[in-house]
Design a protein around this motif. Structure first.
Motif, PDB file in Angstrom:
ATOM      1  N   ASP B 133       0.858  -1.185   0.000  1.00  0.00           N
ATOM      2  CA  ASP B 133       0.000   0.000   0.000  1.00  0.00           C
ATOM      3  C   ASP B 133       0.901   1.245   0.000  1.00  0.00           C
ATOM      4  O   ASP B 133       1.431   1.647   1.037  1.00  0.00           O
ATOM      5  CB  ASP B 133      -0.891  -0.020   1.247  1.00  0.00           C
ATOM      6  CG  ASP B 133      -1.977   1.040   1.189  1.00  0.00           C
ATOM      7  OD1 ASP B 133      -1.728   2.095   0.562  1.00  0.00           O
ATOM      8  OD2 ASP B 133      -3.054   0.825   1.758  1.00  0.00           O
ATOM      9  N   GLN B 134       1.046   1.838  -1.187  1.00  0.00           N
ATOM     10  CA  GLN B 134       1.966   2.976  -1.313  1.00  0.00           C
ATOM     11  C   GLN B 134       1.437   4.216  -0.584  1.00  0.00           C
ATOM     12  O   GLN B 134       2.206   5.021  -0.072  1.00  0.00           O
ATOM     13  CB  GLN B 134       2.175   3.312  -2.797  1.00  0.00           C
ATOM     14  CG  GLN B 134       2.841   2.204  -3.602  1.00  0.00           C
ATOM     15  CD  GLN B 134       4.318   2.034  -3.283  1.00  0.00           C
ATOM     16  OE1 GLN B 134       4.896   2.817  -2.537  1.00  0.00           O
ATOM     17  NE2 GLN B 134       4.932   1.012  -3.835  1.00  0.00           N
ATOM     18  N   GLY B 135       0.117   4.359  -0.548  1.00  0.00           N
ATOM     19  CA  GLY B 135      -0.475   5.529   0.128  1.00  0.00           C
ATOM     20  C   GLY B 135      -0.108   5.562   1.592  1.00  0.00           C
ATOM     21  O   GLY B 135       0.269   6.599   2.142  1.00  0.00           O
ATOM     22  N   MET B 136      -0.197   4.391   2.216  1.00  0.00           N
ATOM     23  CA  MET B 136       0.147   4.278   3.635  1.00  0.00           C
ATOM     24  C   MET B 136       1.614   4.634   3.850  1.00  0.00           C
ATOM     25  O   MET B 136       1.976   5.320   4.806  1.00  0.00           O
ATOM     26  CB  MET B 136      -0.120   2.836   4.055  1.00  0.00           C
ATOM     27  CG  MET B 136      -0.354   2.641   5.522  1.00  0.00           C
ATOM     28  SD  MET B 136      -0.643   0.914   5.880  1.00  0.00           S
ATOM     29  CE  MET B 136      -2.393   0.788   5.654  1.00  0.00           C
ATOM     30  N   ASN B 206      -2.172   8.694  13.442  1.00  0.00           N
ATOM     31  CA  ASN B 206      -2.742   8.966  12.118  1.00  0.00           C
ATOM     32  C   ASN B 206      -1.741   8.784  10.985  1.00  0.00           C
ATOM     33  O   ASN B 206      -1.942   7.975  10.092  1.00  0.00           O
ATOM     34  CB  ASN B 206      -3.289  10.401  12.073  1.00  0.00           C
ATOM     35  CG  ASN B 206      -4.390  10.604  13.097  1.00  0.00           C
ATOM     36  OD1 ASN B 206      -5.338   9.838  13.143  1.00  0.00           O
ATOM     37  ND2 ASN B 206      -4.264  11.618  13.925  1.00  0.00           N
ATOM     38  N   ARG B 209      -0.499   5.438  10.098  1.00  0.00           N
ATOM     39  CA  ARG B 209      -1.525   4.512   9.613  1.00  0.00           C
ATOM     40  C   ARG B 209      -1.998   4.848   8.204  1.00  0.00           C
ATOM     41  O   ARG B 209      -2.804   4.132   7.628  1.00  0.00           O
ATOM     42  CB  ARG B 209      -2.723   4.510  10.560  1.00  0.00           C
ATOM     43  CG  ARG B 209      -2.366   3.989  11.945  1.00  0.00           C
ATOM     44  CD  ARG B 209      -3.534   3.946  12.880  1.00  0.00           C
ATOM     45  NE  ARG B 209      -4.330   5.148  12.796  1.00  0.00           N
ATOM     46  CZ  ARG B 209      -5.567   5.185  12.386  1.00  0.00           C
ATOM     47  NH1 ARG B 209      -6.156   4.074  11.996  1.00  0.00           N
ATOM     48  NH2 ARG B 209      -6.223   6.306  12.366  1.00  0.00           N
ATOM     49  N   GLY B 210      -1.548   5.995   7.683  1.00  0.00           N
ATOM     50  CA  GLY B 210      -1.917   6.337   6.309  1.00  0.00           C
ATOM     51  C   GLY B 210      -2.894   7.485   6.206  1.00  0.00           C
ATOM     52  O   GLY B 210      -3.464   7.713   5.140  1.00  0.00           O
ATOM     53  N   VAL B 211      -3.122   8.174   7.319  1.00  0.00           N
ATOM     54  CA  VAL B 211      -4.073   9.289   7.295  1.00  0.00           C
ATOM     55  C   VAL B 211      -3.329  10.587   7.594  1.00  0.00           C
ATOM     56  O   VAL B 211      -2.742  10.741   8.668  1.00  0.00           O
ATOM     57  CB  VAL B 211      -5.193   9.083   8.345  1.00  0.00           C
ATOM     58  CG1 VAL B 211      -6.214  10.205   8.249  1.00  0.00           C
ATOM     59  CG2 VAL B 211      -5.871   7.736   8.142  1.00  0.00           C
ATOM     60  N   LEU B 212      -3.354  11.498   6.628  1.00  0.00           N
ATOM     61  CA  LEU B 212      -2.709  12.804   6.829  1.00  0.00           C
ATOM     62  C   LEU B 212      -3.678  13.715   7.549  1.00  0.00           C
ATOM     63  O   LEU B 212      -4.708  14.088   6.986  1.00  0.00           O
ATOM     64  CB  LEU B 212      -2.333  13.424   5.492  1.00  0.00           C
ATOM     65  CG  LEU B 212      -1.084  12.927   4.771  1.00  0.00           C
ATOM     66  CD1 LEU B 212      -0.836  13.754   3.529  1.00  0.00           C
ATOM     67  CD2 LEU B 212       0.141  12.973   5.672  1.00  0.00           C
ATOM     68  N   HIS B 213      -3.374  14.053   8.782  1.00  0.00           N
ATOM     69  CA  HIS B 213      -4.199  14.982   9.542  1.00  0.00           C
ATOM     70  C   HIS B 213      -3.502  16.329   9.551  1.00  0.00           C
ATOM     71  O   HIS B 213      -2.334  16.407   9.928  1.00  0.00           O
ATOM     72  CB  HIS B 213      -4.361  14.490  10.984  1.00  0.00           C
ATOM     73  CG  HIS B 213      -5.637  13.778  11.233  1.00  0.00           C
ATOM     74  ND1 HIS B 213      -6.712  14.362  11.846  1.00  0.00           N
ATOM     75  CD2 HIS B 213      -6.020  12.526  10.930  1.00  0.00           C
ATOM     76  CE1 HIS B 213      -7.707  13.495  11.921  1.00  0.00           C
ATOM     77  NE2 HIS B 213      -7.311  12.365  11.373  1.00  0.00           N
ATOM     78  N   LEU B 214      -4.209  17.362   9.181  1.00  0.00           N
ATOM     79  CA  LEU B 214      -3.629  18.704   9.182  1.00  0.00           C
ATOM     80  C   LEU B 214      -3.155  19.074  10.590  1.00  0.00           C
ATOM     81  O   LEU B 214      -2.103  19.678  10.771  1.00  0.00           O
ATOM     82  CB  LEU B 214      -4.678  19.719   8.687  1.00  0.00           C
ATOM     83  CG  LEU B 214      -4.177  21.136   8.491  1.00  0.00           C
ATOM     84  CD1 LEU B 214      -3.140  21.180   7.382  1.00  0.00           C
ATOM     85  CD2 LEU B 214      -5.328  22.083   8.162  1.00  0.00           C
ATOM     86  N   THR B 215      -3.922  18.651  11.589  1.00  0.00           N
ATOM     87  CA  THR B 215      -3.574  18.949  12.986  1.00  0.00           C
ATOM     88  C   THR B 215      -2.180  18.418  13.324  1.00  0.00           C
ATOM     89  O   THR B 215      -1.395  19.111  13.969  1.00  0.00           O
ATOM     90  CB  THR B 215      -4.594  18.274  13.918  1.00  0.00           C
ATOM     91  OG1 THR B 215      -5.888  18.465  13.381  1.00  0.00           O
ATOM     92  CG2 THR B 215      -4.519  18.845  15.313  1.00  0.00           C
ATOM     93  N   ILE B 218       0.492  20.445  11.547  1.00  0.00           N
ATOM     94  CA  ILE B 218       0.633  21.777  12.166  1.00  0.00           C
ATOM     95  C   ILE B 218       1.340  21.676  13.510  1.00  0.00           C
ATOM     96  O   ILE B 218       2.136  22.538  13.874  1.00  0.00           O
ATOM     97  CB  ILE B 218      -0.752  22.449  12.291  1.00  0.00           C
ATOM     98  CG1 ILE B 218      -1.172  22.942  10.906  1.00  0.00           C
ATOM     99  CG2 ILE B 218      -0.741  23.593  13.308  1.00  0.00           C
ATOM    100  CD1 ILE B 218      -2.489  23.643  10.846  1.00  0.00           C
TER     101      ILE B 218
END
Lengths: 517, 241
Positions: B133-136, B206, B209-215, B218
């Motif tokens: 999974d390249q996105g992860m 996040n 696990r593959g989820v880009l959180h802006l928080t 920042i």
């Protein structure tokens, strides 16, 4: 004794700083303005005051000197920078934005859930009750709850509570299992146990709570059925309690006294009657098309005979579910009459049990016969192993406490203990169990017994899946195991070539520098 | 900005003639390579290898805890020890340009290390059908880049406070370790403030696990800016102390 005022002031300042830091840390951890915090702050203030009193000259110099001027400027700039960054972080935290980069969108809610929570008119609160023992599960569910918070634009909020530390909240919401989620909308609440804490359950709970309407489950009475108020091993008080926690209204129904099926009845449960349900009652059930869950223990009243039960006849003729007049014997079981499920049928009721087993004491077997009506869909829920049989000679069994398999008369395993049938035209449903013990207090909490009956009630009442989520598709990936040659190549590249190249470059650079020097 | 670029380039080049940088690089790749091979080998013995491209990222995070102080301890502390800080302060270079330039040089070097470690997931990708999974993986590396940026900035800040490299190393290590364990104070209930301050939580919850959180981004960006700002203040303080 002469006191060195400068040193005394320094000691006071150090005490003050330590006390203030400790107070700050205490507050960050406990979030309470308690006596310890007050003592810390008091010590800090007293320490500073004492420091000033001991050495006022130093303070005067510090406040008016060149260092003070530049230092205060730097301090102000620093505070301003910290303030700006805190505000930016605060805004980002309250206005979260995210991008799920996983190829299968593993951490994204389905479109149906997003639609459901984007139309919320009320705030939804989810409280997760997890002890430190279940911290792993808590952290596993957190991303999902984050999704709800983000996609609902903050209308869905969540928090985790340690049920041991906060007993008041645990009792307030009637939480009995560690790892439970409580979904709260206004005054209404619903409890979801952790093994069901997945998107479908949470969204269904939110949909149910935001679209209130009484969900009434009736238990038939008047025929010696299981008692909902009985807290003994044979009673059904636990089942009642769990149903009420799931926001069901649990009522009793005596069709002998009031021969009318209530309009609000989602499902009627007939739990272990010891005498026959009358033909009149059966006719009412047939006409109303209300969902029926029938749990019937083996017939030990040898004089009564199986055929005298009009309800049994109704299940046979209308639903193709035949209740055998037998007792399941398990040759592997110590007691002989306790039988564990060998496998579950493919149905939403059992699918949600995951890997939880279920067991039945003194159960009778069922048979599914070809339906007369082609619109009928029948599914066996619980199947026993091939080492079981349905003993039909109950007379010998009762009198001599002995059971022997008779291939001509007995039913050979695998046997069905529970089955469902659904009419795809009008949506009416029935669930039939050849046992009612498994859902009684003594067995309710064992393995998946409680979940089996609860899931059955959810399904029969049409509450198991209020929202039809699009199933996610997961890419199946597997690593082709390398052969010895490939493994050697991997070793060569990862352990020898890459670090070796770095070492080689390092030595080469060192040698070059030596030449230059 | 030109000055920043000149300083950054100089620092970046300096790493390639520094024995310490090669020692750090060797440590990183030897440990990562060993862990990667052991994972493959053990997976083979057990009859299955997890098709997870982040196979080396977890150990890499731990290695960077030690590698970062080693790379940053010299940056400003050495200037003070050698007495070249005074020269820099009198040169037509602003204090922030000096600090940011030093940080950027180390950041580029760290980017090079991170980019090279991509070879391990690449090998795994070749062995996986239909690929990892390249996105992860991208998300984990983006997170790692932001996290490392803040760690380096803190290293630069600490380096600006010392004249000697060794205390700078240990002070940076201590600060990073403190941030490392801060998340543990959040406890089961999860105090929102301590939880938010958790340095590793922002990565593992996040980004890993593959989820880009802006928080999360920042948060790391804020730490980087704050550390560089404080570093600039520390350098500037030398003028009036």
């Amino acid at each position: 004794m002469k006191i060195h005022r400068g040193r005394a002031a320094l000691v006071c300042y150090i005490v003050a700083i330590v006390a203030l830091l400790a107070a700050g840390a205490w507050y960050v951890v406990n979030r309470q303005f308690d006596i310890y915090l007050q003592i810390g702050l008091g010590l800090g203030v007293i320490g500073i005051a004492a420091g000033i009193l001991f050495d006022p000259q130093r303070v005067r110099k510090a406040l008016t000197g060149r260092r003070a001027r530049y230092g205060s400027n730097a301090l102000l700039f620093t505070l301003a920078a910290i303030g700006i960054l805190v505000i930016i972080n605060f805004l980002a935290y309250n206005n979260p934005a995210r991008l799920d980069l996983t190829e299968d969108s593993l951490y994204s809610l389905s479109d149906e859930t997003i639609l459901a929570i984007s139309e919320l008119s009320q705030d939804v609160e989810i409280k997760g009750f997890f002890t430190p023992d279940l911290e792993g599960r808590q952290e596993a569910i957190r991303p999902l709850l984050d999704e709800y918070r983000i996609e609902s634009q903050g209308r869905v909020q969540y928090e985790f509570i340690d049920p041991i530390e906060n007993i008041a909240a645990t009792e307030l919401y009637g939480v009995t299992y560690d790892g439970s989620l409580v979904v709260i909308v206004g005054e209404a609440t619903e409890i979801i146990q952790y093994q069901y804490a997945e998107e479908r359950e949470i969204t269904s709970a939110i949909v149910r709570l935001t679209n209130p309407g009484e969900r009434v489950v009736y238990f038939l009475t008047g025929h010696g059925e299981r008692d909902l108020e009985d807290t003994d091993r044979t009673g059904y008080s636990q089942l009642k309690s769990v149903l009420e926690n799931k926001n069901y209204t649990v009522s009793q129904l005596n069709l002998l006294a009031e021969p009318e099926i209530p309009e609000d009845a989602l499902v009627i449960i007939i739990a272990g009657p010891s005498s026959a349900i009358t033909q009149g009652e059966v006719d009412l059930l047939r006409e109303s098309e209300v969902a029926v869950i029938y749990l019937q223990d083996p017939n030990y009243d040898l004089d009564a005979g199986n055929d005298t039960f009009p309800l049994v006849e109704y299940f046979t003729s209308s639903w193709g579910l035949v209740l055998h007049d037998d007792l399941i014997i398990d040759s592997y079981s110590l007691s002989g009459t306790t039988v564990y499920q060998f496998e579950y049928g493919d149905h939403v009721i059992t699918e949600r049990l995951h890997s939880l087993a279920s067991y039945f004491s003194d159960a009778r077997s069922l048979e599914i016969i070809a339906p007369l009506d082609s619109l009928l869909r029948q599914t066996a829920l619980v199947v026993t192993g091939s080492h079981t049989w349905g003993e039909t000679d109950l007379e010998t069994l009762i009198q001599e406490h002995a059971a022997n398999f008779n291939p001509d008369e007995d039913f050979i395993g695998p046997l069905y203990v529970a089955a469902v049938a659904e009419n795809s035209l009008n949506g009416s449903k029935v669930v039939l169990f050849g046992d009612s013990d498994f859902a009684a207090n003594g067995n309710f909490g064992e393995f998946g017994n409680g979940d089996l009956i609860i899931n059955s009630i959810d399904w029969a009442s049409g509450q198991e899946d209020l929202i039809d989520l699009t199933p996610k598709e997961y890419t199946s990936r597997y690593v082709v195991l390398p052969n010895v040659r490939t493994l050697g190549l991997i070793f060569l590249v990862s352990v020898i070539v890459i670090p070796g190249t770095v070492i080689g470059l390092g030595i080469s650079t060192w040698l070059q520098r030596r030449k230059v020097v | 900005m030109r000055n920043v670029w000149i300083i950054a380039r100089r620092e970046f080049r300096h790493y390639f003639v520094s024995p310490l940088a090669y020692a750090v690089l060797t440590m990183v790749f030897l440990i990562l390579g060993g862990i990667f091979f052991i994972n493959i080998y053990v997976g083979m013995q057990m009859g299955g290898i997890s098709p997870d491209g982040r196979i080396v990222i977890q150990p890499l995070v731990t290695i960077l805890l030690f590698a970062t102080p080693a790379l940053t301890m010299r940056l400003l502390a050495d200037e003070q020890r050698m007495g070249t800080m005074e020269l820099l302060l009198t040169a037509p270079v602003r204090d922030w340009e000096l600090v940011v330039g030093k940080w950027l040089g180390s950041f580029f070097f760290m980017l090079l290390i991170l980019a090279t470690t991509w070879i391990y997931p690449f090998i795994l990708d070749l062995m996986t059908d239909p690929g990892i999974d390249q996105g992860m993986l991208v998300s984990a590396y983006v997170g790692l880049t932001f996290m490392v940026a803040s760690m380096l900035a803190m290293g630069v800040l600490i380096s600006s406070l010392f004249k000697n490299q060794v205390p700078a190393f240990f002070a940076t290590l201590g600060l990073l370790l403190f941030l490392w364990i801060l998340g543990g104070f959040a406890g089961s209930g999860g105090n929102p403030v301590t939880r938010y301050l958790s340095f590793l939580g922002h990565f593992y919850d996040n980004l890993f696990r593959g989820v880009l959180h802006l928080t999360d981004l920042i948060y790391y960006l804020s730490l980087t800016i704050l550390a560089l700002f404080l570093g600039t203040q520390a350098v500037e303080a030398r003028r009036w102390r």
